[in-house]
Scaffold this motif. Structure first.
Motif, PDB file in Angstrom:
ATOM      1  N   UNK A 189       0.588  -4.086   6.914  1.00  0.00           N
ATOM      2  CA  UNK A 189      -0.644  -3.384   6.571  1.00  0.00           C
ATOM      3  C   UNK A 189      -1.404  -4.145   5.488  1.00  0.00           C
ATOM      4  N   UNK A 190      -2.575  -3.638   5.168  1.00  0.00           N
ATOM      5  CA  UNK A 190      -3.413  -4.290   4.153  1.00  0.00           C
ATOM      6  C   UNK A 190      -4.124  -3.240   3.308  1.00  0.00           C
ATOM      7  N   UNK A 191      -4.265  -3.551   2.017  1.00  0.00           N
ATOM      8  CA  UNK A 191      -5.079  -2.736   1.108  1.00  0.00           C
ATOM      9  C   UNK A 191      -5.807  -3.666   0.150  1.00  0.00           C
ATOM     10  N   UNK A 192      -6.985  -3.258  -0.261  1.00  0.00           N
ATOM     11  CA  UNK A 192      -7.699  -4.035  -1.270  1.00  0.00           C
ATOM     12  C   UNK A 192      -6.902  -4.012  -2.575  1.00  0.00           C
ATOM     13  N   UNK A 193      -7.175  -4.944  -3.432  1.00  0.00           N
ATOM     14  CA  UNK A 193      -6.471  -5.033  -4.710  1.00  0.00           C
ATOM     15  C   UNK A 193      -6.598  -3.734  -5.502  1.00  0.00           C
ATOM     16  N   UNK A 194      -7.819  -3.211  -5.590  1.00  0.00           N
ATOM     17  CA  UNK A 194      -8.054  -1.992  -6.368  1.00  0.00           C
ATOM     18  C   UNK A 194      -7.291  -0.809  -5.799  1.00  0.00           C
ATOM     19  N   UNK A 195      -7.362  -0.634  -4.480  1.00  0.00           N
ATOM     20  CA  UNK A 195      -6.705   0.506  -3.845  1.00  0.00           C
ATOM     21  C   UNK A 195      -5.187   0.404  -3.943  1.00  0.00           C
ATOM     22  N   UNK A 196      -4.666  -0.799  -3.713  1.00  0.00           N
ATOM     23  CA  UNK A 196      -3.209  -0.967  -3.733  1.00  0.00           C
ATOM     24  C   UNK A 196      -2.642  -0.722  -5.123  1.00  0.00           C
ATOM     25  N   UNK A 221      -9.855  -6.218   8.137  1.00  0.00           N
ATOM     26  CA  UNK A 221     -10.804  -7.176   7.555  1.00  0.00           C
ATOM     27  C   UNK A 221     -10.344  -7.618   6.151  1.00  0.00           C
ATOM     28  N   UNK A 222      -9.157  -8.207   6.067  1.00  0.00           N
ATOM     29  CA  UNK A 222      -8.585  -8.568   4.759  1.00  0.00           C
ATOM     30  C   UNK A 222      -9.372  -9.679   4.061  1.00  0.00           C
ATOM     31  N   UNK A 223      -9.330  -9.644   2.748  1.00  0.00           N
ATOM     32  CA  UNK A 223      -9.970 -10.686   1.935  1.00  0.00           C
ATOM     33  C   UNK A 223      -8.975 -11.146   0.875  1.00  0.00           C
ATOM     34  N   UNK A 247       7.298  -0.116  -0.400  1.00  0.00           N
ATOM     35  CA  UNK A 247       6.708  -1.178   0.417  1.00  0.00           C
ATOM     36  C   UNK A 247       7.038  -2.512  -0.242  1.00  0.00           C
ATOM     37  N   UNK A 248       6.893  -3.586   0.538  1.00  0.00           N
ATOM     38  CA  UNK A 248       7.070  -4.941   0.020  1.00  0.00           C
ATOM     39  C   UNK A 248       5.739  -5.653   0.188  1.00  0.00           C
ATOM     40  N   UNK A 249       5.181  -6.145  -0.897  1.00  0.00           N
ATOM     41  CA  UNK A 249       3.801  -6.631  -0.834  1.00  0.00           C
ATOM     42  C   UNK A 249       3.593  -7.905  -1.636  1.00  0.00           C
ATOM     43  N   UNK A 250       2.557  -8.657  -1.212  1.00  0.00           N
ATOM     44  CA  UNK A 250       2.123  -9.851  -1.931  1.00  0.00           C
ATOM     45  C   UNK A 250       0.600  -9.909  -1.855  1.00  0.00           C
ATOM     46  N   UNK A 251      -0.031 -10.282  -2.953  1.00  0.00           N
ATOM     47  CA  UNK A 251      -1.484 -10.441  -2.958  1.00  0.00           C
ATOM     48  C   UNK A 251      -1.840 -11.764  -2.289  1.00  0.00           C
ATOM     49  N   UNK A 252      -2.764 -11.726  -1.365  1.00  0.00           N
ATOM     50  CA  UNK A 252      -3.176 -12.931  -0.645  1.00  0.00           C
ATOM     51  C   UNK A 252      -4.078 -13.788  -1.527  1.00  0.00           C
ATOM     52  N   UNK A 254      -6.612  -9.145  -1.934  1.00  0.00           N
ATOM     53  CA  UNK A 254      -6.022  -7.913  -1.446  1.00  0.00           C
ATOM     54  C   UNK A 254      -4.545  -8.100  -1.142  1.00  0.00           C
ATOM     55  N   UNK A 255      -3.854  -7.008  -0.887  1.00  0.00           N
ATOM     56  CA  UNK A 255      -2.406  -7.048  -0.658  1.00  0.00           C
ATOM     57  C   UNK A 255      -2.058  -6.893   0.818  1.00  0.00           C
ATOM     58  N   UNK A 256      -1.263  -7.841   1.321  1.00  0.00           N
ATOM     59  CA  UNK A 256      -0.621  -7.704   2.623  1.00  0.00           C
ATOM     60  C   UNK A 256       0.749  -7.096   2.331  1.00  0.00           C
ATOM     61  N   UNK A 257       1.096  -6.011   3.019  1.00  0.00           N
ATOM     62  CA  UNK A 257       2.387  -5.397   2.708  1.00  0.00           C
ATOM     63  C   UNK A 257       3.079  -4.852   3.946  1.00  0.00           C
ATOM     64  N   UNK A 258       4.384  -4.738   3.810  1.00  0.00           N
ATOM     65  CA  UNK A 258       5.232  -4.193   4.861  1.00  0.00           C
ATOM     66  C   UNK A 258       5.623  -2.778   4.458  1.00  0.00           C
ATOM     67  N   UNK A 259       5.362  -1.832   5.329  1.00  0.00           N
ATOM     68  CA  UNK A 259       5.730  -0.452   5.029  1.00  0.00           C
ATOM     69  C   UNK A 259       7.231  -0.271   5.199  1.00  0.00           C
TER      70      UNK A 259
END
Length: 202
Positions: free
Chosen positions: A71-78, A55-57, A17-22, A60-65
């Motif tokens: 998609x989105x995942x919380x910092x801890x989960x990602x 419900x992103x905050x 995936x390609x991701x960045x923390x918001x 957390x990470x916004x990422x492209x599968x």
């Protein structure tokens, strides 16, 4: 935003995936949102459906599968699932490296010096090539006053025996001067020893 500009991550199964923390999430009246990622990354527009589902905050990470989904995942989960994928560095791509590895240990200009070798003056250069400063030899006959240079009393004459009194006071002055020389010699030698120990001079 082009996916390839985001850092690349992969999970233990090899899914990429390609991701960045918001750094900031804002939501409009119509329910849509925007994710900001700080310097170097373009903001990402998020649909109202995305905002409602994930419900992103911030943080957390916004990422492209790998299928192009956003998609989105919380910092801890990602960070528990994915690890950043670094670029492999090949030996041929390294510049300024020695011709062989590990370097040849020796004493010539093109070989390395062993870490446990005690260098000679010619090998070390600089400080060890200076002319050594010789410590003072204290022959003053006085006694060092430690941290105090004693005052030298003025020679005075007595009322009854001027000659004897003058001699006594003069001797006292000479003794004080001798002690002062001893004090200065001791301090100088202590300073010299400290400077040598620090490698500042030979």
């Amino acid at each position: 935003m082009i996916n390839q500009t985001w850092p690349k991550y992969a999970d233990t199964d090899g899914n990429v995936v390609y991701a960045v923390a918001a750094t900031k999430i804002t939501q409009a009246i119509d329910g849509s949102g925007k994710a900001d990622f700080g310097s170097g990354y373009q903001a990402e527009t998020l649909s109202a459906q995305f905002m409602a589902v994930f419900q992103p905050v911030a943080g957390g990470y916004i990422f492209k599968s790998q299928y192009g989904e956003t998609l989105y995942m919380s910092k801890t989960a990602f960070e528990a699932k994915y690890s950043i994928v670094g670029q492999a560095v090949t030996w041929s791509s390294v510049t300024g490296k020695p011709a062989s590895f590990a370097p040849t240990i020796g004493t010539t200009a093109t070989t390395a010096m062993a870490g446990n070798k005690v260098p000679t003056a010619s090998e070390r250069g600089g400080v060890l090539l200076q002319t050594a400063i010789v410590a003072l030899t204290d022959s003053s006959g006085g006694t060092s006053g430690g941290n105090t240079v004693a005052a030298v009393p003025a020679a005075t004459a007595a009322t009854t025996d001027a000659t004897a009194a003058s001699l006594t006071s003069t001797n006292a002055a000479i003794t004080a001067i001798k002690n002062d020389f001893a004090t200065l010699s001791a301090k100088y030698n202590a300073l010299l020893a400290a400077v040598k120990a620090a490698g500042i001079t030979a």
